[in-house]
Design a protein around this motif. Structure first.
Motif, PDB file in Angstrom:
ATOM      1  N   VAL A   1      -1.462  52.972 -70.528  1.00  0.00           N
ATOM      2  CA  VAL A   1      -1.557  53.989 -69.167  1.00  0.00           C
ATOM      3  C   VAL A   1      -0.556  53.468 -68.223  1.00  0.00           C
ATOM      4  CG1 VAL A   1      -2.962  54.727 -67.312  1.00  0.00           C
ATOM      5  CG2 VAL A   1      -3.899  54.513 -69.684  1.00  0.00           C
ATOM      6  N   VAL A   2       0.206  54.562 -67.533  1.00  0.00           N
ATOM      7  CA  VAL A   2       1.287  53.932 -66.745  1.00  0.00           C
ATOM      8  C   VAL A   2       1.162  54.592 -65.476  1.00  0.00           C
ATOM      9  CG1 VAL A   2       3.796  53.573 -66.114  1.00  0.00           C
ATOM     10  CG2 VAL A   2       3.014  53.188 -68.663  1.00  0.00           C
TER      11      VAL A   2
ATOM     12  N   VAL B   1      -7.125  45.883 -68.786  1.00  0.00           N
ATOM     13  CA  VAL B   1      -6.260  45.009 -68.437  1.00  0.00           C
ATOM     14  C   VAL B   1      -5.188  45.584 -67.438  1.00  0.00           C
ATOM     15  CG1 VAL B   1      -4.469  43.424 -69.387  1.00  0.00           C
ATOM     16  CG2 VAL B   1      -6.641  43.530 -70.478  1.00  0.00           C
ATOM     17  N   VAL B   2      -5.144  45.202 -66.290  1.00  0.00           N
ATOM     18  CA  VAL B   2      -4.167  45.817 -65.325  1.00  0.00           C
ATOM     19  C   VAL B   2      -2.937  44.884 -65.227  1.00  0.00           C
ATOM     20  CG1 VAL B   2      -3.817  46.646 -62.865  1.00  0.00           C
ATOM     21  CG2 VAL B   2      -5.883  46.970 -64.146  1.00  0.00           C
ATOM     22  N   ILE B   3      -1.838  45.453 -65.302  1.00  0.00           N
ATOM     23  CA  ILE B   3      -0.656  44.562 -65.202  1.00  0.00           C
ATOM     24  C   ILE B   3       0.333  45.096 -64.322  1.00  0.00           C
ATOM     25  CG2 ILE B   3       1.376  43.482 -66.609  1.00  0.00           C
ATOM     26  CD1 ILE B   3      -0.427  44.201 -69.060  1.00  0.00           C
TER      27      ILE B   3
ATOM     28  N   ARG C   1      -1.925  46.694 -58.074  1.00  0.00           N
ATOM     29  CA  ARG C   1      -3.022  46.144 -58.782  1.00  0.00           C
ATOM     30  C   ARG C   1      -4.198  47.099 -58.305  1.00  0.00           C
ATOM     31  NH1 ARG C   1      -1.156  40.817 -57.645  1.00  0.00           N
ATOM     32  NH2 ARG C   1      -0.640  39.572 -59.293  1.00  0.00           N
ATOM     33  N   ASN C   2      -4.331  47.506 -57.057  1.00  0.00           N
ATOM     34  CA  ASN C   2      -5.433  48.681 -56.735  1.00  0.00           C
ATOM     35  C   ASN C   2      -4.980  49.960 -57.315  1.00  0.00           C
ATOM     36  OD1 ASN C   2      -6.348  46.640 -55.112  1.00  0.00           O
ATOM     37  ND2 ASN C   2      -5.800  47.440 -53.182  1.00  0.00           N
ATOM     38  N   LEU C   3      -3.641  50.248 -57.620  1.00  0.00           N
ATOM     39  CA  LEU C   3      -3.353  51.635 -58.146  1.00  0.00           C
ATOM     40  C   LEU C   3      -3.677  51.451 -59.640  1.00  0.00           C
ATOM     41  CD1 LEU C   3      -1.970  54.405 -57.723  1.00  0.00           C
ATOM     42  CD2 LEU C   3       0.294  53.087 -58.443  1.00  0.00           C
ATOM     43  N   GLY C   4      -3.264  50.439 -60.201  1.00  0.00           N
ATOM     44  CA  GLY C   4      -3.716  50.372 -61.615  1.00  0.00           C
ATOM     45  C   GLY C   4      -5.257  50.316 -61.932  1.00  0.00           C
TER      46      GLY C   4
ATOM     47  N   ILE D   1      -4.971  49.245 -71.597  1.00  0.00           N
ATOM     48  CA  ILE D   1      -3.985  48.353 -70.852  1.00  0.00           C
ATOM     49  C   ILE D   1      -3.343  49.480 -69.733  1.00  0.00           C
ATOM     50  CG2 ILE D   1      -1.806  47.150 -70.811  1.00  0.00           C
ATOM     51  CD1 ILE D   1      -2.425  46.526 -73.984  1.00  0.00           C
ATOM     52  N   VAL D   2      -3.365  49.021 -68.421  1.00  0.00           N
ATOM     53  CA  VAL D   2      -2.920  50.060 -67.628  1.00  0.00           C
ATOM     54  C   VAL D   2      -1.801  49.137 -66.692  1.00  0.00           C
ATOM     55  CG1 VAL D   2      -3.454  51.257 -65.494  1.00  0.00           C
ATOM     56  CG2 VAL D   2      -5.069  50.768 -67.048  1.00  0.00           C
TER      57      VAL D   2
END
Length: 671
Positions: A355-356, A309-311, A370-373, A338-339
């Motif tokens: 993950v941050v 899950v990318v936020i 979003r691409n970075l995540g 969760i990223v």
């Protein structure tokens, strides 16, 4: 947590394999589909024996695979082929069973002996040993054979072994359908051998327990078997059982020591056991249906891919807490990470065990975030939520099966906005018009919303992710949807996947024309569909490319190229740019249309704009031969068709064939 599979159960109640399937569904939970009912998305579990699914083993396997196509497939295999069943039958059944095992995503047998039959890995989940309260009141000289009556069950071997002994045989169970003649044969054989044979017929659970208690000598006399519910039933009643010798029974004797007696000579063993019956020694407890269901449930988790899950996050700690809590409240059976992708916040995201990753604050860069995540994510499936959009329970379980069924699936959830928690009218109308995107068209990318978006990681990478050059509010999801469509995406709206956004949709807030116009301008440079850009304006990318060969006759190439430039949002590709067009950026030696490319076979010029023709070609499948009279004037192919393949259609067009040589001054002046 609800069960991770749907149980597809075929066969009549009372059949041993069907009863196993029904009992597993009762204890493990999950939807049950009997015979021909529709299968919901997601993993499917099949309890398989060949004769329940088709008239032949191969047809049975074909039916299972066709029925479960597009679903992760879990299989519990029963009645595994054994050499002892006869060379012809074994040869006929073996390839089908092995083929099914190869095709399954999770395959389990009931013993190590069964697993050794297969070339591919097969799990072992033994049959349950149900605890049975059976009052021990044995009738002297009774030998009990439990289960359906059919050839190979060993009733006849026991009858022959007891000839002239005065011992009695009680068959506890009914006659298997189609084997009535075999039951008649057993009665005749018993009469010849002077053996008292009693067939009880079908017994309820209570009656079966009572009948078992009346037996002095329990036996399982199968000639060949790789698993036996009858044996487990005797063990569940705490009885010591005499069994025929086989790799399976030796395996079970090791698993349940002191409870199984392996027989080499039935007559001797039966006489010895009848002279000194063994009282119950306590149920072989610890492996009943709850344990079997739990073993299956743990295995089914592997049928669900890992989800990331990318936020994207920007200075909204409370909103992020709610979104993360919503993700962690999901009932998704598989692993979820969760990223959080921080878009240069001045207020760092709170410590939530996620993950941050962080990028510099260079403006509103949701696409780049979003691409970075995604770059930091490990899951096979990507689920995107905005930092203030909270998924309701069941969201991931609803969307992921679509991606598993088709790696090109791009799934839009349902986003409810504002205090009233409603979906914007324009989206509701879109779902009604397109059947929740089951009938998409060339403009359906407008319904892809990145706040509630799910897709396969592999397809996301194939598309190229979001356009990280987009800076400013909105548009990155539509641009992604446009490219995804032309890469062969299957658009899906899943109404059961609900997420909430407390603020109203953009249209419900105070309109900011400048903000929306900036989004429209950014899209016009990237999305070539006529609905996204004004006519008559030149952009770096064109909607249509036309490949014009080097026509030899003087003036023909120039006339054809000029005609196509008047036809719409067109680039023309030639081997050499004619002198007439050296200042026109639309005439090039290399380019590709975003949506469609025409390759001319004849010097043909359309009579006017070709936008309607492009839509016809797209609607027809995206690959066409265009004919003028009896000749093929051009081939047309969309980028979507290049990704998907498919058949070519033939469409007649009313185009002018340019004859040469041409005097250009006449064309310029119109005389």
């Amino acid at each position: 947590m609800s069960a991770a599979v749907t149980h597809l159960i075929v066969g009549p109640d009372g059949h041993g394999v069907t009863e196993y399937a029904l009992a597993l569904a009762r204890h493990a939970g999950g939807a049950v589909v009997r015979d021909t009912g529709p299968l919901p998305p997601g993993p499917v579990h099949v309890t398989f024996t060949d004769h329940l699914f088709g008239p032949s083993p191969d047809e049975a396997v074909d039916r299972v695979l066709a029925r479960c196509a597009g679903h992760p497939l879990s299989i519990s295999l029963h009645d595994i082929p054994q050499p002892e069943e006869g060379a012809e039958r074994f040869a006929r059944r073996s390839p089908a069973y092995r083929r099914l095992a190869e095709a399954g995503d999770l395959v389990a047998g009931n013993s190590r002996h069964e697993a050794s039959f297969f070339d591919s890995p097969v799990e072992v989940i033994p049959l349950p040993v149900p605890v049975i309260e059976s009052r021990y009141e044995p009738e002297p000289g009774t030998v009990g054979v439990l289960g359906f009556i059919y050839p190979g069950k060993g009733h006849d071997d026991v009858i022959r072994a007891l000839a002239g002994t005065g011992l009695k045989v009680r068959a506890l169970g009914g006659v298997s359908a189609g084997h009535e003649n075999w039951a008649r044969h057993l009665r005749e054989l018993a009469a010849e051998c002077g053996v008292d044979l009693h067939i009880t017929g079908y017994l309820s659970d209570a009656d079966l327990a009572a009948e078992m208690g009346r037996i002095a000598v329990p036996v399982c006399a199968h000639r060949h078997y790789s698993a036996s519910g009858s044996l487990m039933t005797w063990l569940g009643a705490g009885r010591r059982v005499l069994v025929s010798d086989s790799p399976y029974t030796r395996e079970m004797a090791g698993q349940w020591p002191g409870r199984i007696g392996i027989v080499s000579d039935w007559r001797t063993s039966l006489l010895d056991a009848a002279s000194s019956p063994t009282p119950p020694i306590g149920a072989a407890a610890g492996w009943d249906w709850p344990q079997v269901a739990d073993a299956w449930a743990q295995a089914w988790v592997d049928l669900w891919p890992a989800v990331s899950v990318v936020i994207p996050y920007y200075n909204n700690a409370d909103g992020l807490r709610e979104v993360v809590a919503g993700v962690r409240a999901q009932d998704y059976p598989g692993p979820v990470e969760i990223v959080v992708a921080d878009d240069g916040s001045s207020i760092p995201p709170p410590e939530l065990g996620c993950v941050v990753v962080r990028q510099e604050d260079l403006g509103f860069r949701a696409a780049a975030a979003r691409n970075l995540g995604t770059a930091a994510a490990r899951g096979e499936v990507l689920a995107f939520f905005d930092g203030d959009t909270v998924p309701a329970p069941g969201y991931l379980r609803a969307v992921v099966p679509h991606v598993v069924a088709d790696r090109r699936a791009v799934v839009a959830g349902t986003r409810l906005t504002g205090p009233g928690r409603t979906e914007p009218a324009w989206l509701r109308q879109a779902w009604d018009r397109t059947g929740h995107l089951s009938r998409p068209d060339e403009t359906s990318w407008r319904f892809i919303i990145s706040a509630v978006l799910t897709c396969a990681r592999s397809f996301f990478d194939e598309v190229g992710g979001f356009d990280a050059t987009i800076v400013g509010y909105g548009g990155e999801d539509w641009e992604f949807g446009f490219r995804a469509w032309h890469a062969g995406a299957v658009f899906i709206h899943e109404p059961r996947a609900v997420a909430t956004h407390d603020e109203p949709d953009w249209g419900g807030r105070s309109p900011d024309a400048a903000q929306k116009n900036a989004e429209s301008i950014a899209l016009a440079h990237r999305v070539t569909h006529p609905s996204a850009r004004p006519a008559g304006v030149f952009f770096e990318a064109a909607d249509i490319c036309v490949r014009v060969p080097s026509f030899v006759a003087p003036g023909v190439a120039e006339t054809v190229i000029a005609g196509w430039l008047r036809a719409g949002d067109v680039f023309v590709i030639t081997d050499t740019v004619p002198e007439l067009f050296r200042a026109d950026p639309r005439v090039r030696t290399g380019a590709q249309g975003q949506r469609i490319t025409f390759t001319l076979a004849l010097p043909a010029v359309p009579a006017g704009p070709v936008a309607d023709l492009v839509e016809r070609i797209c609607a027809a499948g995206g690959d066409a031969e265009l004919t003028v009279g009896q000749e093929v004037a051009a081939a047309a192919r969309t980028r979507r068709r290049e990704a998907l393949g498919g058949e070519t259609v033939t469409l007649p067009v009313d185009w002018e064939i340019v004859e040469g040589p041409r005097r250009l001054e006449r064309d310029f002046a119109g005389w």
